[in-house]
Design a protein around this motif. Structure first.
Motif, short mmCIF file in Angstrom:
data_model
loop_
_atom_site.label_atom_id
_atom_site.label_comp_id
_atom_site.label_asym_id
_atom_site.label_seq_id
_atom_site.Cartn_x
_atom_site.Cartn_y
_atom_site.Cartn_z
N UNK A 144 -18.71 -26.76 0.48
CA UNK A 144 -17.83 -26.15 0.53
C UNK A 144 -17.15 -25.76 -1.27
N UNK A 145 -17.95 -26.91 -2.06
CA UNK A 145 -17.53 -27.16 -3.37
C UNK A 145 -18.12 -25.66 -4.16
N UNK A 146 -19.42 -25.55 -3.52
CA UNK A 146 -20.02 -24.24 -3.97
C UNK A 146 -19.39 -23.38 -4.10
N UNK A 147 -18.70 -22.94 -2.48
CA UNK A 147 -19.01 -21.82 -2.01
C UNK A 147 -16.98 -21.08 -2.29
N UNK A 148 -16.80 -22.37 -2.97
CA UNK A 148 -14.79 -22.20 -3.49
C UNK A 148 -15.03 -22.55 -4.72
N UNK A 149 -16.72 -23.25 -5.31
CA UNK A 149 -15.99 -22.94 -7.04
C UNK A 149 -15.07 -24.18 -7.54
N UNK A 150 -15.16 -25.48 -6.89
CA UNK A 150 -14.50 -26.87 -6.81
C UNK A 150 -15.13 -26.99 -7.08
N UNK A 151 -14.14 -28.24 -7.75
CA UNK A 151 -14.96 -29.84 -8.27
C UNK A 151 -15.84 -30.20 -7.29
N UNK A 152 -16.45 -30.84 -6.81
CA UNK A 152 -17.14 -31.85 -6.12
C UNK A 152 -16.25 -33.32 -5.24
N UNK A 153 -16.88 -33.40 -6.20
CA UNK A 153 -15.52 -34.54 -6.10
C UNK A 153 -13.77 -35.03 -5.76
N UNK A 181 -13.38 -31.89 -3.95
CA UNK A 181 -13.84 -31.43 -3.05
C UNK A 181 -13.74 -32.69 -2.23
N UNK A 182 -13.94 -33.89 -2.35
CA UNK A 182 -14.88 -34.70 -1.28
C UNK A 182 -12.68 -35.77 -0.98
N UNK A 183 -12.58 -35.72 -2.61
CA UNK A 183 -11.23 -36.80 -2.10
C UNK A 183 -10.22 -35.19 -1.53
N UNK A 184 -10.16 -34.36 -1.60
CA UNK A 184 -9.01 -33.64 -0.39
C UNK A 184 -9.27 -33.21 0.70
N UNK A 185 -11.30 -33.31 0.86
CA UNK A 185 -11.58 -33.65 2.49
C UNK A 185 -11.00 -34.56 3.89
N UNK A 186 -10.65 -35.74 2.43
CA UNK A 186 -10.63 -36.93 3.34
C UNK A 186 -8.99 -36.81 3.47
#
Length: 665
Positions: free
Chosen positions: A40-49, A51-56
């Protein structure tokens, strides 16, 4: 918003395997969650970490919502989320309570969890409504899983600010009292109790007064007073206090007939100010309410101004330069709401429209300096340049015409108080027609009688003025004597000293003679009405103001000539002693004479009020009205009638530039 939309499009359910254990509710497969975050971070151009925190966070929110719903169904205890302002800790509270709990009881639960807050220093807002302490949450529209906004005015250790801000409930009650007092001043369209210009009234876009039904007047005044106080708080960047006042004003506006609101733009502009407060406070959870308010504002502005501002131009006879400010703010707020709702294409479209409006409103600095160098004010210079597309010569002509129009309107308002009504006691004598006739060289009193006889037909009145001036003079003399006698009779029935009434009779005649005449006719038609009581209150308010003015003038005059000791003594003399001065140089004898004079005046006053028991109550009511008006003026300030159309637009430009930068990124 981006993550939620991406998850919905992929039909991903974070509360189910492989992301969540169906038994414990804990994360089941960390590798699956990490893989999803990277994708998702690649598709949405977000920071991976990030993005992971937001998903949790989204996963945990979903589980919490499911658990709280089950709890609500089993116990009827609702879970309410309270978002605290930035800088407060904790940022989010989840509180369980019955919806039968009052607003005050719920506040106590919040303060128990966040002891730095004060019960008297917070306000709660839910679904665009300020919650009242005395009513239950359910009766105020609060439902399970609602998010509530908490506005903090003062904390427990912020005693000075707490005392200064006081309780918002007190401020709302005070505004309602002021509205009741000021609404009473214009009862039956007779103007203010003091005989000056009307204390508070509504005008259309031509600047003409709108006469309101009695049942709508107080609600509308209450809404307008709260709205003005809210805007004053907004100008001081007190966004929390402004929001409380604006939301209360909105509730009051909703009690007014919709057809009345369509004739003015106040309610629409209130919606824009409210949404601005939401965004300045960072309350993105109120986006739903913000969209509703922007839709209402847009529809109302189209009704008031026209699709292309053509109605404003037709009504005012000039280009709608100033009103474009509201269109700019509307497009800017819509763009910001679209952006935070992840509707980026719509946000870009609205931002372009806002940018176009901003370009149209740009003021040429050289032209502004030139006009101000000629002695014109900043407000009228800026308004003129916007109306005239930065044409300096046209702007000068516009300012001259505006000043002339304002002078004419002021003259008409002043004349209207003297003219009063036609013989039916309901239709006003046309001040505009009377001014035209006096400009032709006819006497005002003759023009007045001619318009009364012809029921405001200026052509027929002109014929009378040319052919029958003797008759008009006779009628004018009769009206003068009748009104003057009404002044003196009303003064007697009100317990006013005859000497004061005689001495001020000419001023009273000019200020309120027409109003007393109209009330007298209404009393004749409706003997059961309280028109004579209104006449007494009108005269008492007016004569008190005149006596106060006399006393202030006398004190100013004496202070310039008297010694410090004599000036101090004269400052305590009541207004009824304004004509008395001591010529005795002996201070002891002067003090004795003054004391005796004061006793005699007090005895006369007591005797007059005993003869007219209502006089004291009427005087007190008039004084309360004047104090309410003075307090309102002190709080919101006296402004030019078009001040709300003026702005340097620096904050709007800053917000638009910031939004465009975020859209580019």
């Amino acid at each position: 918003h981006k993550l939620r939309q991406a998850l919905r499009s992929r039909a991903i359910k974070l509360w189910e395997p492989p992301y969540t254990s169906p038994d414990s509710g804990s994360a089941l497969d960390a590798a699956s969650m990490q893989s999803l975050a990277e994708s998702l971070s690649q598709n949405l151009r977000l920071c991976p970490s990030a993005c992971a925190a937001a998903l949790e966070n989204l996963r945990q929110q979903t589980l919490d919502n499911a658990e709280s719903l089950a709890h609500f169904r089993a116990t009827q205890e609702a879970t309410l989320k309270v978002r605290l302002p930035r800088g407060q800790n904790p940022q989010l509270l989840r509180i369980r309570c019955s919806l039968q709990s009052t607003g005050y009881q719920f506040k106590s639960l919040i303060v128990a969890r966040a002891p730095q807050l004060s019960m008297a220093g917070v306000s709660l807002i839910c679904n665009g409504r300020v919650l009242e302490d005395a009513l239950s949450l359910g009766n105020q529209g609060v439902q399970h899983n609602n998010s509530l906004m908490l506005l903090v005015r003062a904390t427990t250790d912020d005693v000075q600010n707490l005392r200064a801000s006081a309780d918002d409930a007190d401020a709302l009650r005070e505004a309602e009292t002021e509205a009741g007092l000021l609404a009473g001043e214009e009862d039956d369209g007779l103007g203010s109790a003091g005989g000056g210009s009307a204390a508070l009234h509504v005008t259309n876009q031509r600047g003409e007064k709108i006469n309101l039904p009695r049942e709508h007047r107080k609600a509308l005044y209450y809404a307008m007073i709260l709205g003005e106080k809210g805007k004053a708080a907004l100008r001081s960047n007190q966004h929390g206090r402004a929001l409380v006042l604006l939301l209360a004003a909105d509730e009051a506006f909703n009690r007014v007939d919709r057809s009345l609101l369509d004739r003015v733009d106040n309610h629409a502009l209130l919606q824009l100010d409210t949404v601005w407060c939401y965004l300045c406070l960072g309350r993105l959870d109120e986006l739903g309410d913000a969209w509703d308010r922007l839709g209402l504002a847009e529809r109302a502005l189209v009704k008031a101004y026209g699709e292309q501002l053509e109605r404003v131009e037709a009504v005012k006879g000039t280009s709608a330069g100033g009103e474009r400010i509201h269109l700019l703010r509307l497009h800017l707020l819509k763009a910001m709401c679209c952006f935070y709702s992840n509707r980026l294409e719509e946000a870009a479209t609205e931002a372009r429209l806002a940018s176009a409006e901003l370009d149209k409103l740009a003021v040429d600095d050289a032209g502004l300096s030139s006009l101000m160098g000629m002695g014109f004010s900043l407000l009228e210079s800026r308004l003129a340049l916007r109306h005239c597309a930065n044409d300096t010569q046209a702007a000068i002509n516009w300012i001259v015409a505006r000043r002339e129009r304002q002078r004419t309107q002021a003259a008409e308002r002043k004349l209207q108080r003297r003219l009063g009504y036609l013989d039916d006691g309901e239709t006003r004598v046309s001040a505009a027609s009377c001014l035209r006739l006096t400009e032709m060289g006819y006497l005002e009193s003759h023009a007045h009688e001619a318009l009364v006889l012809t029921r405001n037909s200026i052509d027929a009145a002109l014929t009378l003025l040319q052919d029958d001036q003797d008759r008009l003079q006779t009628l004018a003399d009769q009206r003068y004597n009748s009104r003057l006698q009404l002044v003196l009779d009303t003064a007697t029935s009100s317990g006013i000293a005859s000497a004061d009434a005689q001495r001020l009779s000419s001023k009273l005649y000019r200020l309120i003679g027409a109003k007393l005449e109209a009330l007298s006719r209404r009393q004749q038609r409706d003997p059961t009405g309280n028109h004579s009581l209104k006449a007494q209150q009108l005269l008492i308010g007016c004569i008190d103001e005149l006596l106060e003015d006399e006393q202030q003038q006398k004190q100013t005059s004496e202070a310039s000539d008297a010694s410090p000791s004599s000036a101090a003594a004269s400052s305590s003399v009541p207004s009824s002693l304004a004509s008395w001065t001591t010529t005795d140089s002996d201070e002891g004898e002067a003090a004795t004479a003054l004391a005796a004079k004061i006793r005699r005046v007090e005895q006369e006053k007591e005797a007059a009020e005993a003869a007219s028991p209502d006089a004291a109550a009427l005087r007190e009511a008039s004084q309360r009205q004047r104090k309410a008006l003075d307090k309102l003026r002190d709080e919101v300030g006296d402004q030019d009638e078009e001040a709300y159309l003026d702005s340097d637009l620096q904050e709007e430009r800053r917000q638009l530039d910031r939004l465009l930068a975020m859209l580019d990124n």
